[in-house]
Design a protein around this motif. Structure first.
Motif, PDB file in Angstrom:
ATOM      1  N   GLY A 175       0.786  -1.224   0.000  1.00  0.00           N
ATOM      2  CA  GLY A 175       0.000   0.000   0.000  1.00  0.00           C
ATOM      3  C   GLY A 175       0.818   1.273   0.000  1.00  0.00           C
ATOM      4  O   GLY A 175       0.284   2.346   0.301  1.00  0.00           O
ATOM      5  N   LEU A 176       2.095   1.185  -0.336  1.00  0.00           N
ATOM      6  CA  LEU A 176       2.938   2.384  -0.338  1.00  0.00           C
ATOM      7  C   LEU A 176       2.697   3.226  -1.583  1.00  0.00           C
ATOM      8  O   LEU A 176       2.475   2.704  -2.662  1.00  0.00           O
ATOM      9  CB  LEU A 176       4.413   1.987  -0.297  1.00  0.00           C
ATOM     10  N   SER A 177       2.768   4.527  -1.436  1.00  0.00           N
ATOM     11  CA  SER A 177       2.670   5.406  -2.607  1.00  0.00           C
ATOM     12  C   SER A 177       3.507   6.658  -2.459  1.00  0.00           C
ATOM     13  O   SER A 177       3.690   7.398  -3.423  1.00  0.00           O
ATOM     14  CB  SER A 177       1.209   5.819  -2.850  1.00  0.00           C
ATOM     15  N   GLU A 178       4.039   6.914  -1.260  1.00  0.00           N
ATOM     16  CA  GLU A 178       4.759   8.162  -1.029  1.00  0.00           C
ATOM     17  C   GLU A 178       6.000   7.904  -0.194  1.00  0.00           C
ATOM     18  O   GLU A 178       5.995   7.084   0.730  1.00  0.00           O
ATOM     19  CB  GLU A 178       3.844   9.154  -0.303  1.00  0.00           C
ATOM     20  N   ALA A 182       7.486  -0.298  -4.482  1.00  0.00           N
ATOM     21  CA  ALA A 182       7.454  -1.763  -4.472  1.00  0.00           C
ATOM     22  C   ALA A 182       8.414  -2.336  -5.510  1.00  0.00           C
ATOM     23  O   ALA A 182       9.145  -3.297  -5.247  1.00  0.00           O
ATOM     24  CB  ALA A 182       6.032  -2.256  -4.726  1.00  0.00           C
ATOM     25  N   VAL A 183       8.442  -1.752  -6.707  1.00  0.00           N
ATOM     26  CA  VAL A 183       9.364  -2.203  -7.746  1.00  0.00           C
ATOM     27  C   VAL A 183      10.806  -1.958  -7.310  1.00  0.00           C
ATOM     28  O   VAL A 183      11.687  -2.810  -7.490  1.00  0.00           O
ATOM     29  CB  VAL A 183       9.081  -1.495  -9.083  1.00  0.00           C
ATOM     30  N   GLU A 184      11.068  -0.792  -6.721  1.00  0.00           N
ATOM     31  CA  GLU A 184      12.424  -0.477  -6.298  1.00  0.00           C
ATOM     32  C   GLU A 184      12.921  -1.467  -5.252  1.00  0.00           C
ATOM     33  O   GLU A 184      14.073  -1.924  -5.292  1.00  0.00           O
ATOM     34  CB  GLU A 184      12.483   0.958  -5.759  1.00  0.00           C
ATOM     35  N   LEU A 185      12.062  -1.807  -4.292  1.00  0.00           N
ATOM     36  CA  LEU A 185      12.441  -2.776  -3.267  1.00  0.00           C
ATOM     37  C   LEU A 185      12.584  -4.176  -3.853  1.00  0.00           C
ATOM     38  O   LEU A 185      13.500  -4.919  -3.494  1.00  0.00           O
ATOM     39  CB  LEU A 185      11.402  -2.765  -2.142  1.00  0.00           C
ATOM     40  N   LEU A 186      11.677  -4.541  -4.745  1.00  0.00           N
ATOM     41  CA  LEU A 186      11.731  -5.857  -5.374  1.00  0.00           C
ATOM     42  C   LEU A 186      13.091  -6.113  -6.007  1.00  0.00           C
ATOM     43  O   LEU A 186      13.682  -7.185  -5.849  1.00  0.00           O
ATOM     44  CB  LEU A 186      10.635  -5.971  -6.436  1.00  0.00           C
ATOM     45  N   LEU A 222       5.203  -6.962  -0.502  1.00  0.00           N
ATOM     46  CA  LEU A 222       5.064  -5.785  -1.354  1.00  0.00           C
ATOM     47  C   LEU A 222       3.819  -5.851  -2.217  1.00  0.00           C
ATOM     48  O   LEU A 222       3.227  -6.912  -2.399  1.00  0.00           O
ATOM     49  CB  LEU A 222       6.295  -5.661  -2.270  1.00  0.00           C
ATOM     50  N   GLY A 223       3.456  -4.682  -2.800  1.00  0.00           N
ATOM     51  CA  GLY A 223       2.352  -4.607  -3.756  1.00  0.00           C
ATOM     52  C   GLY A 223       1.186  -3.816  -3.217  1.00  0.00           C
ATOM     53  O   GLY A 223       1.212  -3.284  -2.109  1.00  0.00           O
ATOM     54  N   GLY A 224       0.125  -3.742  -4.027  1.00  0.00           N
ATOM     55  CA  GLY A 224      -1.074  -3.040  -3.600  1.00  0.00           C
ATOM     56  C   GLY A 224      -0.828  -1.566  -3.391  1.00  0.00           C
ATOM     57  O   GLY A 224      -0.960  -1.046  -2.285  1.00  0.00           O
ATOM     58  N   GLU A 225      -0.445  -0.876  -4.452  1.00  0.00           N
ATOM     59  CA  GLU A 225      -0.132   0.549  -4.367  1.00  0.00           C
ATOM     60  C   GLU A 225      -1.243   1.326  -3.667  1.00  0.00           C
ATOM     61  O   GLU A 225      -2.427   1.169  -3.950  1.00  0.00           O
ATOM     62  CB  GLU A 225       0.065   1.115  -5.780  1.00  0.00           C
TER      63      GLU A 225
END
Length: 228
Positions: free
Chosen positions: A17-20, A95-99, A48-51
């Motif tokens: 649920g991260l976006s900021e 999420a992509v950056e952490l992945l 991760l996921g679920g923006e």
């Protein structure tokens, strides 16, 4: 806060649920890295996921916050412990950056990855560097500039995801528990050799590889019945 999985002892950090980009997010990642780093051979599992809803990544922040974020990502990427990503839903932005910093990645079948922001081009952080070094500049260019979503079929072909499972969280923990993933004190050494290979010549890399080989030979020779 990060939790501890009772069956594996792994540190589990739920970042869905991260976006900021916020100071609290950076602190959560650094705290989890501190725990994994001080606990020996324990794994760090990122869910991760679920923006979430909010401004386009990274939001209204200054360059100093971005620098702190990049340093936190580098900590995950170079952590002494095994790092695992369990991703589902829409995987964009943080999420992509952490992945891309993790060792082992498992995703749900309906997961979609997207490097470019909704407004158009990709965020020009180190995510582009990681993408290029992991899948090649040509493929990275296409994903960064087109804004196309990446299905799990394509993600596995590109090597962005290692496994696909209906329940990626459970699958990731099962893999850690089964011991099927490389772990131990030499994990970071082997990972570092791989990460540095794309920017280091053979001659420059040889010394580090020989040193790692020497440690492994000494370790196996110390095991009864091995190396004799």
């Amino acid at each position: 806060m990060a939790g501890i999985d009772d069956s594996t002892g792994a540190i589990v950090l739920d970042l869905r649920g991260l976006s900021e980009l916020t100071g609290a997010l950076i602190e959560r990642i650094n705290t989890a890295c501190d725990g994994a780093g001080s606990a020996g051979d324990i794994a760090l599992v990122l869910v991760l996921g679920g923006e979430g809803t909010g401004p386009a990544w990274p939001g209204p922040v200054g360059i100093h916050a971005v620098n702190r974020w990049e340093k936190a990502l580098r900590r995950v990427e170079r952590l002494g412990a095994l790092t695992v990503a369990a991703v589902s839903g829409r995987c964009v932005g943080p999420a992509v950056e952490l992945l891309l910093t993790t060792d082992y990645r498992v995703a749900a079948p309906d997961t979609v990855l997207r490097v470019a922001a909704d407004s158009g081009g990709a965020w020009p952080g180190m995510v582009l560097h990681r993408l290029a070094t992991q899948i090649g500049a040509g493929r990275a260019r296409g994903l960064a500039l087109s804004g196309a979503t990446v299905s799990m079929a394509k993600a596995t072909t590109l090597g962005l995801v290692d496994d696909v499972a209906e329940d990626p969280h459970t699958h990731a923990l099962s893999a850690v528990k089964a011991g099927g993933l490389v772990a131990g004190p030499e994990l970071a050494v082997r990972r570092g050799l791989v990460l540095d290979a794309v920017t280091t010549s053979f001659e420059e890399a040889l010394g580090a590889h020989l040193a790692a080989c020497d440690r492994e030979l000494r370790r196996t020779m110390a095991i009864p019945g091995v190396g004799v």
